[in-house]
Design a protein around this motif. Structure first.
Motif, PDB file in Angstrom:
ATOM      1  N   ASP A   1     -17.897   4.141 -15.821  1.00 46.06           N
ATOM      2  CA  ASP A   1     -17.141   4.640 -14.699  1.00 46.06           C
ATOM      3  C   ASP A   1     -16.955   3.845 -13.544  1.00 46.06           C
ATOM      4  O   ASP A   1     -15.754   3.743 -13.162  1.00 46.06           O
ATOM      5  N   ALA A   2     -17.853   3.084 -13.004  1.00 46.65           N
ATOM      6  CA  ALA A   2     -17.318   2.021 -11.997  1.00 46.65           C
ATOM      7  C   ALA A   2     -16.559   0.937 -12.481  1.00 46.65           C
ATOM      8  O   ALA A   2     -15.634   0.617 -11.571  1.00 46.65           O
ATOM      9  N   LEU A   3     -16.652   0.598 -13.693  1.00 41.22           N
ATOM     10  CA  LEU A   3     -15.866  -0.524 -14.285  1.00 41.22           C
ATOM     11  C   LEU A   3     -14.342  -0.138 -14.406  1.00 41.22           C
ATOM     12  O   LEU A   3     -13.369  -0.865 -13.744  1.00 41.22           O
ATOM     13  N   LEU A   4     -14.037   1.216 -14.734  1.00 44.64           N
ATOM     14  CA  LEU A   4     -12.780   1.557 -14.983  1.00 44.64           C
ATOM     15  C   LEU A   4     -12.288   1.550 -13.356  1.00 44.64           C
ATOM     16  O   LEU A   4     -11.042   1.425 -13.511  1.00 44.64           O
ATOM     17  N   ASP A   5     -12.904   2.366 -12.571  1.00 39.73           N
ATOM     18  CA  ASP A   5     -12.286   2.464 -11.406  1.00 39.73           C
ATOM     19  C   ASP A   5     -12.047   1.024 -10.709  1.00 39.73           C
ATOM     20  O   ASP A   5     -10.958   0.866 -10.094  1.00 39.73           O
ATOM     21  N   ALA A   6     -12.887   0.225 -10.772  1.00 39.45           N
ATOM     22  CA  ALA A   6     -12.724  -1.125 -10.283  1.00 39.45           C
ATOM     23  C   ALA A   6     -11.508  -1.825 -10.764  1.00 39.45           C
ATOM     24  O   ALA A   6     -10.688  -2.353 -10.153  1.00 39.45           O
ATOM     25  N   LEU A   7     -11.453  -1.640 -12.184  1.00 37.22           N
ATOM     26  CA  LEU A   7     -10.216  -2.279 -12.813  1.00 37.22           C
ATOM     27  C   LEU A   7      -8.950  -1.527 -12.344  1.00 37.22           C
ATOM     28  O   LEU A   7      -7.769  -2.585 -12.187  1.00 37.22           O
ATOM     29  N   ARG A   8      -9.110  -0.395 -12.281  1.00 37.27           N
ATOM     30  CA  ARG A   8      -7.658   0.421 -11.782  1.00 37.27           C
ATOM     31  C   ARG A   8      -7.369  -0.457 -10.609  1.00 37.27           C
ATOM     32  O   ARG A   8      -6.176  -0.397 -10.203  1.00 37.27           O
ATOM     33  N   GLU A   9      -8.305  -0.639  -9.643  1.00 34.30           N
ATOM     34  CA  GLU A   9      -7.772  -1.240  -8.405  1.00 34.30           C
ATOM     35  C   GLU A   9      -7.665  -2.765  -8.702  1.00 34.30           C
ATOM     36  O   GLU A   9      -7.382  -3.283  -7.563  1.00 34.30           O
ATOM     37  N   GLY A  10      -7.469  -3.314  -9.600  1.00 35.47           N
ATOM     38  CA  GLY A  10      -7.357  -4.595  -9.814  1.00 35.47           C
ATOM     39  C   GLY A  10      -8.607  -5.656  -9.644  1.00 35.47           C
ATOM     40  O   GLY A  10      -8.418  -6.742  -9.479  1.00 35.47           O
ATOM     41  N   ASN A  11      -9.767  -4.978  -9.434  1.00 38.43           N
ATOM     42  CA  ASN A  11     -10.889  -5.835  -9.389  1.00 38.43           C
ATOM     43  C   ASN A  11     -11.474  -5.972 -10.518  1.00 38.43           C
ATOM     44  O   ASN A  11     -12.218  -5.199 -11.155  1.00 38.43           O
ATOM     45  N   VAL A  12     -11.314  -7.386 -11.096  1.00 35.85           N
ATOM     46  CA  VAL A  12     -12.246  -7.505 -12.249  1.00 35.85           C
ATOM     47  C   VAL A  12     -13.566  -7.971 -12.146  1.00 35.85           C
ATOM     48  O   VAL A  12     -13.684  -9.155 -11.102  1.00 35.85           O
ATOM     49  N   PRO A  13     -14.813  -7.746 -12.735  1.00 37.78           N
ATOM     50  CA  PRO A  13     -16.062  -8.275 -12.166  1.00 37.78           C
ATOM     51  C   PRO A  13     -16.220  -9.560 -12.370  1.00 37.78           C
ATOM     52  O   PRO A  13     -15.521 -10.098 -13.173  1.00 37.78           O
ATOM     53  N   ALA A  14     -17.106 -10.164 -11.755  1.00 37.10           N
ATOM     54  CA  ALA A  14     -17.368 -11.385 -11.431  1.00 37.10           C
ATOM     55  C   ALA A  14     -18.238 -11.763 -12.895  1.00 37.10           C
ATOM     56  O   ALA A  14     -19.010 -10.936 -13.613  1.00 37.10           O
ATOM     57  N   PHE A  15     -18.270 -13.236 -13.260  1.00 37.23           N
ATOM     58  CA  PHE A  15     -19.044 -13.682 -14.497  1.00 37.23           C
ATOM     59  C   PHE A  15     -20.566 -13.204 -14.150  1.00 37.23           C
ATOM     60  O   PHE A  15     -21.076 -13.464 -13.007  1.00 37.23           O
ATOM     61  N   THR A  16     -21.306 -12.549 -14.994  1.00 39.93           N
ATOM     62  CA  THR A  16     -22.618 -12.236 -15.104  1.00 39.93           C
ATOM     63  C   THR A  16     -23.320 -13.089 -15.926  1.00 39.93           C
ATOM     64  O   THR A  16     -23.248 -13.283 -17.156  1.00 39.93           O
ATOM     65  N   SER A  17     -24.562 -13.859 -15.459  1.00 44.57           N
ATOM     66  CA  SER A  17     -25.417 -14.508 -15.955  1.00 44.57           C
ATOM     67  C   SER A  17     -26.619 -13.490 -16.414  1.00 44.57           C
ATOM     68  O   SER A  17     -26.984 -12.691 -15.810  1.00 44.57           O
TER      69      SER A  17
END
Ligand SMILES: Cc1cc2nc3c(=O)[nH]c(=O)nc-3n(C[C@H](O)[C@H](O)[C@H](O)COP(=O)(O)O)c2cc1C
Ligand code: SF4
Ligand code: FES
Lengths: 224, 441
Positions: A174-190
């Protein structure tokens, strides 16, 4: 004839597709040309640079219609047929236009056993499209991926040939789709090494902001 | 707890060497402060070492490839023909890592990239190679960026490139980005991919050492295999040979996934008891469930039932006796609730998707395996389908250009063999007694 037996078949590409990228933008900048020449210099023959060339073109044009493949072939100096053969061999090269964000959801065996299909179906339901399709607004394409080499943090997905998102659950999606809609691609995760959690108290890299630890994987509801 | 006597010795006090507990080891300066590039310096600047003695040290270590086949590394290096100054020679480091269940190379590259570079350089020196290609699967885009940044720093410091450390040894490293094809992990396919061709595997012989990339002598090793080389130089082949199982020694990265409490990549000696790995290392079974089965080293290694693993250790000999293989040491652990038929169906889908399509038994066979396992899974199968599947496997095994066809057939063969009753239970009962007629398209 039993419907359930599907003979393997191959989709034949359209022989004379319409050109999508107009001629006046169908070119590389001089920096891009220099970059391609650098790649060529790293191989005994220019052919070696074709994969990098196609990657560059895909980043620039979004996908690889025939005219773009031709452009790459000409820039590298190899026959169009060779470049076309390479472009169509690999799954990560997009032969048709995709959504702004391509979600490659891994359902391969480790992910399958840890809820990969649950995640796929959840995204399908949320976006109202099936795997392989693009949402009407052109925002998302969903794809079912083969093992992406992150089985310890299953289930997981990859965003447009880039960032991995590990340890998926519905809230995270849910959070990911919302962020992507706003153009925010999550950062690289280690993802931490469990032994580092014991020996170093967490992740070993101090230069990444996003860190995740391996977790107990979820129980899968469906395996297909 | 009293330590059980295993080939892995006192593994609870094992000190990691591939991924030692050092913060920010991926950064060049931290790596340098932790014996980084020391092995390379010693090899290039002391009289003790020449290409032959490096190869011999690796032979002495007993190192076996970590890419799946477990071939002795030193022996492989010695297959390279004598040096001819007019003929280039190449090293390929295999970072394609696409075998389902395998995720160790990715973490090794993320956390200790310079060890991989140093290993590539030492191998190149041992085989008088001037160019090493590091082939990384395209999906690892972020890790490719990281590796490229670190490689640039190594170039700037003179660890890679011309006249390394003032010696007369020059060697370039090129990172090649794949684009999503499992088959590129197969060594001859990897070479076709590097050359900018469709990544079709090639018939062997000729072997890569005779006719490799662009027709020149080539050696291909896995990322983890090459990362062992600097350790062998620093601490000696004999030290290495005493870690873990004597016939398959060394540190190894176990990638454990599936139904355990603590999945992940763990470094331990070879020869670990599978039961220790599940119960202690990986924190035991999720939710206290019972173990049903496991895959010891990636999707193509034969499945082992829970009752088959008593006393079995993670090394080639022990796993062979148990009826499986070490593969990539990417272990998938399955609990009692797993529907084995559904699970196998996903594997057959994988191989059908990934066949390159060159050989008829593989191209057609992988499709039929998927079709038939799918209909069994959907409850429409007949008992005789099991025999058809096994017959198909026989038609595929050993009859193709590369081992993908075998890798596709084995899971089917061994899963049916070891879980036959579960397949039978899923067969349709309302069919003609003795099995119906197989309808074809
Ligand atoms: C279908 C297939 C896929 C393979 N995939 C990989 C891979 O992803 N990574 C790898 O290191 N080896 C892979 N291998 C094994 C390589 O062909 C080769 O044996 C290995 O890279 C040699 O390195 P090693 O001697 O260090 O193990 C694969 C083999 C086959 C048949
Ligand atoms: S066995 Fe399969 S993957 Fe290998 S070359 Fe033949 S068709 Fe391609
Ligand atoms: S099975 Fe999903 S990452 Fe390996």
């Amino acid at each position: 004839m039993g419907d359930f037996i599907k003979h393997p078949f191959v989709d034949m590409p359209d022989r004379n597709p319409e050109q999508v990228i107009p001629n006046d933008s169908l070119m590389f900048t001089s920096e891009e040309k220099t970059q391609i020449q650098t790649w060529i210099s790293r191989y005994p023959t220019a052919d070696g640079a074709v994969m990098r060339g196609l990657w560059l073109a895909q980043e620039k044009f979004g996908f690889l219609p025939p005219e773009v493949i031709k452009l790459v072939a000409e820039e590298i100096g190899i026959p169009y047929a060779n470049a076309y053969g390479v472009a169509t061999f690999y799954t990560q090269y997009f032969k048709e236009k995709k959504g702004k964000h391509v979600l490659d959801i891994c359902t391969c065996f480790s992910c399958q056993l840890c809820g990969g299909y649950d995640m796929l179906h959840y995204v399908e339901e949320k976006l109202g499209v099936h795997s392989g399709e693009t949402t009407e607004d052109g925002m998302f394409t969903i794809q079912e991926a083969e093992c992406l080499g992150a089985c310890g943090s299953a289930p997981m997905l990859q965003i447009t040939n880039g960032v991995f998102v590990h340890n998926l659950n519905k809230d995270k999606i849910d959070a990911l789709l919302d962020a992507l809609r706003e153009g925010n691609v999550p950062a690289f995760t280690s993802v931490t090494l469990p032994q580092d959690e014991d020996d170093l108290g967490g992740n070993r890299r101090t230069d990444v902001t996003s860190v995740e630890s391996y977790i107990v994987p979820p129980v899968s509801e469906t395996l297909s | 707890m009293e330590a059980k006597k295993t080939k892995a010795g006192d593994w609870r006090s094992y000190q990691r060497v591939l991924l030692p507990p050092v913060k920010d080891l991926h950064k060049l300066d931290v790596y340098e402060n932790n014996e980084g590039y020391k092995a390379l310096r010693e090899v290039l600047t002391t009289a003790k070492w020449d290409p032959t003695s490096v190869t011999n040290e690796v032979k002495k270590s007993g190192l076996k490839g970590r890419g799946g086949a477990g071939f002795p590394t030193g022996l492989k290096w010695s297959f390279m023909p004598p040096v001819d100054p007019n003929i280039p020679r190449f090293l390929c480091c295999n970072g394609d890592e696409s075998e389902p269940g395998t995720f160790k190379d990715r973490q090794l590259m993320e956390y200790n990239p310079h060890l991989v570079f140093e290993g590539m350089l030492i191998a190149s020196y041992a085989m008088s190679i001037k160019t090493g290609y590091l082939y990384i699967r395209g999906e690892f885009a972020d890790w490719i960026t990281l590796m490229e940044e670190e490689l640039e720093k190594a170039y700037a410091k003179g660890y890679v490139g011309k006249n390394i450390m003032g010696s007369d040894f020059s060697c370039d490293i090129v990172i090649h980005k794949g684009a999503g094809a499992y088959i590129c992990g197969e060594e001859s396919s990897l070479m076709s991919s590097l050359e900018g061709q469709r990544a079709y595997p090639r018939v062997k012989p000729p072997f890569p050492a005779q006719k490799g990339v662009w027709g020149y002598p080539t050696t291909i090793n896995n990322v983890e295999t090459l990362a062992c080389a600097p350790l062998i130089i620093n601490k000696g082949g004999e030290w290495f040979s005493k870690i873990g199982a004597p016939s398959h020694p060394g540190p190894v990265l176990y990638g454990i996934s599936g139904h355990v409490n603590r999945p992940g990549v763990f470094e331990y000696p070879t020869g670990m008891l599978i039961t220790d790995l599940i119960d202690e290392v990986a924190g035991g079974m999720r939710g206290g469930k019972k173990l049903k089965a496991l895959i010891p080293g990636g999707s193509s290694t034969p499945i082992l039932r829970a009752d088959m693993i008593e006393g079995v250790t993670m090394d080639a000999d022990s796993l062979r006796d148990a009826g499986s293989m070490m593969g990539t040491s990417g272990m998938l652990i399955m609990d009692e609730d797993v529907d084995i038929v559904s699970w196998l169906r996903r594997i057959t889908h994988f191989y059908h998707h990934e066949t390159c399509g060159q050989c008829t038994p593989c191209r057609e066979g992988t499709g039929w395996l998927e079709n038939i396992v799918t209909r069994l899974d959907e409850g429409n199968g007949q008992l005789r389908d099991l025999d058809i599947l096994l017959d198909l496997c026989t038609q595929m095994e050993g009859r193709t250009v590369c081992a993908l066809a075998d890798a596709a057939a084995w899971p089917v063969r061994y899963t049916i063999d070891r879980f036959r009753s579960e397949f039978e239970a899923k067969c349709s009962t309302d069919s003609v007694p003795g099995g119906g007629v197989l309808e074809t398209a």
